[in-house]
Motif scaffolding. Structure first.
Motif, short mmCIF file in Angstrom:
data_model
loop_
_atom_site.label_atom_id
_atom_site.label_comp_id
_atom_site.label_asym_id
_atom_site.label_seq_id
_atom_site.Cartn_x
_atom_site.Cartn_y
_atom_site.Cartn_z
N ASN A 164 14.73 -17.80 -3.01
CA ASN A 164 13.35 -18.22 -2.74
C ASN A 164 12.40 -17.08 -3.08
O ASN A 164 12.34 -16.08 -2.38
CB ASN A 164 13.24 -18.62 -1.27
CG ASN A 164 12.05 -19.51 -1.00
OD1 ASN A 164 11.42 -19.97 -1.95
ND2 ASN A 164 11.76 -19.73 0.25
N GLU A 165 11.67 -17.24 -4.15
CA GLU A 165 10.76 -16.20 -4.67
C GLU A 165 9.54 -16.03 -3.77
O GLU A 165 8.89 -17.02 -3.43
CB GLU A 165 10.31 -16.60 -6.08
CG GLU A 165 9.62 -15.51 -6.86
CD GLU A 165 10.57 -14.43 -7.36
OE1 GLU A 165 10.07 -13.37 -7.73
OE2 GLU A 165 11.78 -14.65 -7.40
N PRO A 166 9.26 -14.80 -3.33
CA PRO A 166 8.06 -14.60 -2.52
C PRO A 166 6.81 -14.85 -3.35
O PRO A 166 6.78 -14.59 -4.55
CB PRO A 166 8.14 -13.13 -2.09
CG PRO A 166 9.00 -12.49 -3.12
CD PRO A 166 9.95 -13.55 -3.61
N ILE A 167 5.80 -15.38 -2.71
CA ILE A 167 4.54 -15.65 -3.38
C ILE A 167 3.51 -14.65 -2.86
O ILE A 167 3.24 -14.58 -1.67
CB ILE A 167 4.04 -17.09 -3.08
CG1 ILE A 167 5.08 -18.12 -3.49
CG2 ILE A 167 2.71 -17.33 -3.75
CD1 ILE A 167 5.42 -18.15 -4.97
N LEU A 168 2.96 -13.86 -3.76
CA LEU A 168 1.90 -12.93 -3.38
C LEU A 168 0.56 -13.63 -3.50
O LEU A 168 0.35 -14.44 -4.39
CB LEU A 168 1.91 -11.71 -4.31
CG LEU A 168 3.17 -10.84 -4.30
CD1 LEU A 168 2.99 -9.67 -5.26
CD2 LEU A 168 3.49 -10.33 -2.91
N THR A 169 -0.34 -13.29 -2.57
CA THR A 169 -1.69 -13.83 -2.68
C THR A 169 -2.37 -13.17 -3.89
O THR A 169 -1.92 -12.12 -4.37
CB THR A 169 -2.53 -13.55 -1.42
OG1 THR A 169 -2.72 -12.13 -1.31
CG2 THR A 169 -1.85 -14.10 -0.17
N ASN A 198 1.64 -6.21 3.50
CA ASN A 198 2.07 -7.61 3.36
C ASN A 198 2.86 -7.83 2.08
O ASN A 198 3.90 -8.49 2.08
CB ASN A 198 0.86 -8.54 3.40
CG ASN A 198 0.21 -8.60 4.77
OD1 ASN A 198 0.79 -8.20 5.77
ND2 ASN A 198 -1.02 -9.09 4.82
N ALA A 199 2.36 -7.26 0.98
CA ALA A 199 3.05 -7.41 -0.31
C ALA A 199 4.43 -6.74 -0.26
O ALA A 199 5.41 -7.31 -0.73
CB ALA A 199 2.21 -6.81 -1.44
N MET A 200 4.48 -5.54 0.34
CA MET A 200 5.76 -4.83 0.41
C MET A 200 6.77 -5.61 1.27
O MET A 200 7.95 -5.68 0.92
CB MET A 200 5.56 -3.41 0.96
CG MET A 200 4.83 -2.53 -0.04
SD MET A 200 4.63 -0.77 0.38
CE MET A 200 4.62 -0.70 2.12
N GLN A 201 6.28 -6.23 2.34
CA GLN A 201 7.16 -7.03 3.19
C GLN A 201 7.68 -8.23 2.42
O GLN A 201 8.88 -8.52 2.44
CB GLN A 201 6.38 -7.49 4.43
CG GLN A 201 7.24 -8.16 5.47
CD GLN A 201 6.45 -8.47 6.74
OE1 GLN A 201 5.24 -8.55 6.72
NE2 GLN A 201 7.17 -8.65 7.83
N ASP A 240 8.16 1.12 -0.17
CA ASP A 240 7.07 1.99 -0.60
C ASP A 240 6.32 1.35 -1.76
O ASP A 240 6.80 0.42 -2.40
CB ASP A 240 7.56 3.40 -0.95
CG ASP A 240 8.52 3.39 -2.13
OD1 ASP A 240 8.06 3.10 -3.25
OD2 ASP A 240 9.70 3.70 -1.93
N ARG A 241 5.13 1.88 -2.01
CA ARG A 241 4.24 1.26 -3.00
C ARG A 241 4.78 1.35 -4.42
O ARG A 241 4.58 0.44 -5.21
CB ARG A 241 2.83 1.83 -2.87
CG ARG A 241 2.74 3.31 -3.02
CD ARG A 241 1.43 3.88 -2.51
NE ARG A 241 0.37 3.76 -3.50
CZ ARG A 241 -0.90 3.57 -3.20
NH1 ARG A 241 -1.29 3.48 -1.97
NH2 ARG A 241 -1.80 3.48 -4.15
N THR A 242 5.49 2.43 -4.73
CA THR A 242 6.05 2.58 -6.08
C THR A 242 7.09 1.49 -6.34
O THR A 242 7.07 0.85 -7.40
CB THR A 242 6.69 3.97 -6.24
OG1 THR A 242 5.70 4.96 -5.96
CG2 THR A 242 7.23 4.17 -7.65
N HIS A 243 7.96 1.28 -5.38
CA HIS A 243 8.99 0.24 -5.52
C HIS A 243 8.33 -1.14 -5.57
O HIS A 243 8.75 -2.02 -6.33
CB HIS A 243 9.99 0.35 -4.37
CG HIS A 243 11.24 -0.43 -4.59
ND1 HIS A 243 12.16 -0.65 -3.60
CD2 HIS A 243 11.74 -1.06 -5.69
CE1 HIS A 243 13.16 -1.38 -4.08
NE2 HIS A 243 12.92 -1.63 -5.34
#
Length: 67
Positions: free
Chosen positions: A1-6, A42-45, A51-54
């Motif tokens: 299930n692919e996460p959906i980013l806003t 939220n995006a990282m979760q 971390d932001r780089t990953h």
């Protein structure tokens, strides 16, 4: 299930990928630095990274943002 980013989460990650700091992103988007941090958290979760780089690497790999 692919996460959906806003749209905003993708936009913030794109600016991170472009080398901007949270303070610069906040100024560019006319939002507070805390709001930038919230979008990043939220995006990282959703991307299941710590971390932001990953987060940027995963978002590029999955096509959410451009390299």
């Amino acid at each position: 299930n692919e996460p959906i980013l806003t749209a905003r989460e993708s936009e913030v990650l794109q600016l991170v990928a472009d080398g901007m700091r949270n303070k610069e992103i906040a100024a560019r988007l006319s939002i507070s630095e805390d709001t930038v941090k919230m979008h990043l958290r939220n995006a990282m979760q959703k991307l299941e990274v710590n971390d932001r780089t990953h987060a940027v690497m995963v978002a590029v790999r999955r096509g959410f943002i451009r390299p």
